[in-house]
Design an enzyme around this catalytic site. Structure first.
Site, PDB file in Angstrom:
ATOM      1  CG  ASP A 288     -10.433  -0.808   5.024  1.00  0.00           C
ATOM      2  OD1 ASP A 288     -10.761  -1.185   6.164  1.00  0.00           O
ATOM      3  OD2 ASP A 288      -9.305  -0.318   4.807  1.00  0.00           O
TER       4      ASP A 288
ATOM      5  CG  ASP B  57      -7.708   2.385   0.673  1.00  0.00           C
ATOM      6  OD1 ASP B  57      -8.867   2.865   0.754  1.00  0.00           O
ATOM      7  OD2 ASP B  57      -7.121   1.827   1.627  1.00  0.00           O
TER       8      ASP B  57
ATOM      9  CE  LYS C 185      -4.616   0.039   0.483  1.00  0.00           C
ATOM     10  NZ  LYS C 185      -5.219  -0.786   1.549  1.00  0.00           N
ATOM     11  CG  LEU C 186      -1.274   3.418  -6.912  1.00  0.00           C
ATOM     12  CD1 LEU C 186      -1.529   4.000  -8.303  1.00  0.00           C
ATOM     13  CD2 LEU C 186       0.186   3.612  -6.510  1.00  0.00           C
ATOM     14  CE  LYS C 187      -3.873   3.712   2.046  1.00  0.00           C
ATOM     15  NZ  LYS C 187      -5.104   3.281   2.740  1.00  0.00           N
TER      16      LYS C 187
ATOM     17  CE  LYS D 254      -7.202  -2.076   6.937  1.00  0.00           C
ATOM     18  NZ  LYS D 254      -7.373  -0.614   6.870  1.00  0.00           N
TER      19      LYS D 254
ATOM     20  CB  SER E 134      -0.872  -0.042   1.258  1.00  0.00           C
ATOM     21  OG  SER E 134      -1.576   1.167   1.430  1.00  0.00           O
TER      22      SER E 134
ATOM     23  CD  GLU F 130      -8.638  -0.852   0.656  1.00  0.00           C
ATOM     24  OE1 GLU F 130      -7.739  -1.202  -0.146  1.00  0.00           O
ATOM     25  OE2 GLU F 130      -8.471  -0.850   1.892  1.00  0.00           O
TER      26      GLU F 130
ATOM     27  N   GLY G 235      -3.942  -3.911   6.268  1.00  0.00           N
ATOM     28  CA  GLY G 235      -2.884  -3.633   7.243  1.00  0.00           C
ATOM     29  C   GLY G 235      -3.091  -2.283   7.880  1.00  0.00           C
TER      30      GLY G 235
HETATM   31  O1  OSB Z   1      -7.115   1.888   4.541  1.00  0.00           O
HETATM   32  O2  OSB Z   1      -5.950   0.163   4.435  1.00  0.00           O
HETATM   33  C1  OSB Z   1      -6.105   1.295   4.865  1.00  0.00           C
HETATM   34  C2  OSB Z   1      -3.026   2.360   6.854  1.00  0.00           C
HETATM   35  C3  OSB Z   1      -3.615   3.105   7.855  1.00  0.00           C
HETATM   36  C4  OSB Z   1      -4.978   3.294   7.847  1.00  0.00           C
HETATM   37  C5  OSB Z   1      -5.752   2.727   6.841  1.00  0.00           C
HETATM   38  C6  OSB Z   1      -5.177   1.946   5.845  1.00  0.00           C
HETATM   39  C7  OSB Z   1      -3.781   1.805   5.836  1.00  0.00           C
HETATM   40  C8  OSB Z   1      -3.057   1.090   4.791  1.00  0.00           C
HETATM   41  C9  OSB Z   1      -1.686   0.589   5.150  1.00  0.00           C
HETATM   42  O3  OSB Z   1      -3.443   0.979   3.656  1.00  0.00           O
HETATM   43  C10 OSB Z   1      -1.514  -0.872   4.915  1.00  0.00           C
HETATM   44  C11 OSB Z   1      -0.197  -1.319   5.500  1.00  0.00           C
HETATM   45  O4  OSB Z   1       0.809  -1.215   4.796  1.00  0.00           O
HETATM   46  O5  OSB Z   1      -0.164  -1.760   6.664  1.00  0.00           O
HETATM   47 MG    MG Z   2      -8.243   0.717   3.213  1.00  0.00          MG
END
Ligand code: OSB
Ligand code: MG
Length: 379
Positions: free
Chosen positions: A249, A199, A172-174, A273, A147, A224, A301
């Site tokens: 999520d 995401d 996965k790209l934020k 999660k 991510s 996501e 994660g």
């Molecule tokens: O939305 O998945 C998420 C981290 C913090 C809060 C929300 C998210 C995330 C990640 C990080 O996407 C995933 C990781 O590398 O642990």
């Molecule tokens: Mg997420």
């Protein structure tokens, strides 16, 4: 065959004492998502003791209610004032018995998961079984992706390249408003064939449907959590407008949420999660329900230390974890972790730590260095 979790009856496991630490690990690189930037990882670590055994759990709530509504202060108060005094000195036959003590409380899934997952580790150790096997999983490695937080496009391209070369199975790209279509255009132009997802962490609304529909042109595995953290209905409306599968999520905090989302086609992939859903038992119920709907799941994660990461890896050995998770190498996050065992992926595969329970041990000297405070509970 290992004994099934519900049978035969086991001697109950008494929680002799509990130790609750607040821990801070600096992040190697700040992590930016649509809700804000994290510079370090602060988390409660719970140690449950029984006889000579210890079980470990990690809390994933944020200092402030950024991702969901739980926070570290609210979790610490609930643990100190209610949960830990109530369970220390008590014996539980299995995780279901412990869960029953906590289910009458509303919300606070992350707080309950911290306790429940620590007990699973303890229970698995008392049975001398790896946690994954006890949960019903199989195999000694899991597929993982990464991510990537929000940053300049050029820098993101370099990071996509580096992680793709390391063999990560999905990138996965934020995204957030102003950092979405142009980023996707650039990444897809450079990497036409990789497994890619985005995401949004709830930063769009149905008013963005036309923009989100343009994402159909980028061959994403899924989008996501585009809409509100507490919504299911609008995601179903959005899914009817898109070809790309949606993956919920934040919105899935129980198996009841999962049922509503699956029945209304609000989600075609589910991110599980442990913290968000209250622990392994609820995670497994969601996993099983998704399997019945032929919907794949993957493990999300929360930038966990080696304790939460090991818990995630064991859960990911269940059969319907059919897409790569976010459980990437610990060395991507931290210069040094609090576990002795280094949780490192290679070629996009993360080994399952062998041995009883979650299979990792605390590096006590380093843990003491990064502990901000400790509370002890005994009957
Ligand atoms: O939305 O998945 C998420 C981290 C913090 C809060 C929300 C998210 C995330 C990640 C990080 O996407 C995933 C990781 O590398 O642990
Ligand atoms: Mg997420």
């Amino acid at each position: 065959m290992p004994p099934l979790p519900d049978s035969p009856p086991m001697p109950p496991l008494r929680i002799d004492s509990a130790e609750l630490r607040l821990v801070r690990l600096p992040l190697l690189t700040p992590f930016t998502i649509s809700t804000g930037t994290m510079y370090d990882k602060v988390f409660p670590l719970l140690i449950l003791r029984s006889g000579g055994l210890e079980g470990y759990g990690e809390g994933v709530m944020d200092p402030q209610p950024d991702y969901l509504d739980e926070t570290i202060p609210s979790a610490m108060a609930l643990l100190r004032e209610a949960i830990l005094p109530q369970i220390t000195g008590q014996a539980f036959e299995n995780p279901q018995a412990l869960e029953r003590v906590m289910t009458h409380w509303r919300g606070h899934q992350m707080t309950r998961a911290l306790v429940e997952t620590a007990f699973w580790d303890l229970w698995a150790k008392s049975l001398n079984l790896p946690l994954g096997r006890l949960l019903g999983g199989a195999g000694d490695q899991i597929e993982v992706g990464v991510s990537l937080g929000i940053g300049p496009v050029e820098e993101t391209l370099d990071r996509v390249r580096a992680h793709h070369e390391q063999g990560y199975k999905r990138i996965k790209l934020k995204v957030m408003p102003g950092h979405d279509l142009a980023l996707l255009r650039a990444v897809r132009a450079a990497f036409p064939d990789i497994h890619l997802s985005v995401d949004a962490n709830s930063c769009y609304t149905l008013a963005d449907s036309a923009m989100l529909r343009q994402m159909d042109g980028f061959g994403l595995d899924y989008i996501e959590q585009p809409l509100a953290w507490d919504d299911i209905h609008d995601h179903a409306v959005l899914q009817s407008r898109l070809a790309t599968p949606l993956c919920l999520d934040e919105s899935i905090r129980s198996v009841a949420d999962a049922r509503k989302a699956l029945q209304t086609d609000a989600t075609r992939v589910v991110n599980i999660k442990l913290g968000r859903v209250g622990g392994h038992l609820e995670a497994r119920r969601i996993h099983d329900l998704c399997a019945a709907f032929e919907v794949p799941v993957w493990c999300g994660g929360m930038l966990e230390s080696g304790i939460g990461r090991a818990q995630n890896i064991h859960m990911s050995t269940l059969p319907n974890f059919r897409k790569p998770g976010d459980t990437s190498s610990a060395s991507r996050y931290f210069a040094r972790d609090i576990t002795v065992e280094k949780l490192e992926a290679s070629g996009g595969l993360m080994p399952v730590p062998p041995g009883p329970g979650i299979g990792v041990h605390l590096d006590w000297a380093f843990l003491n260095d990064v502990t901000l405070g400790t509370d002890s509970f005994a009957p």
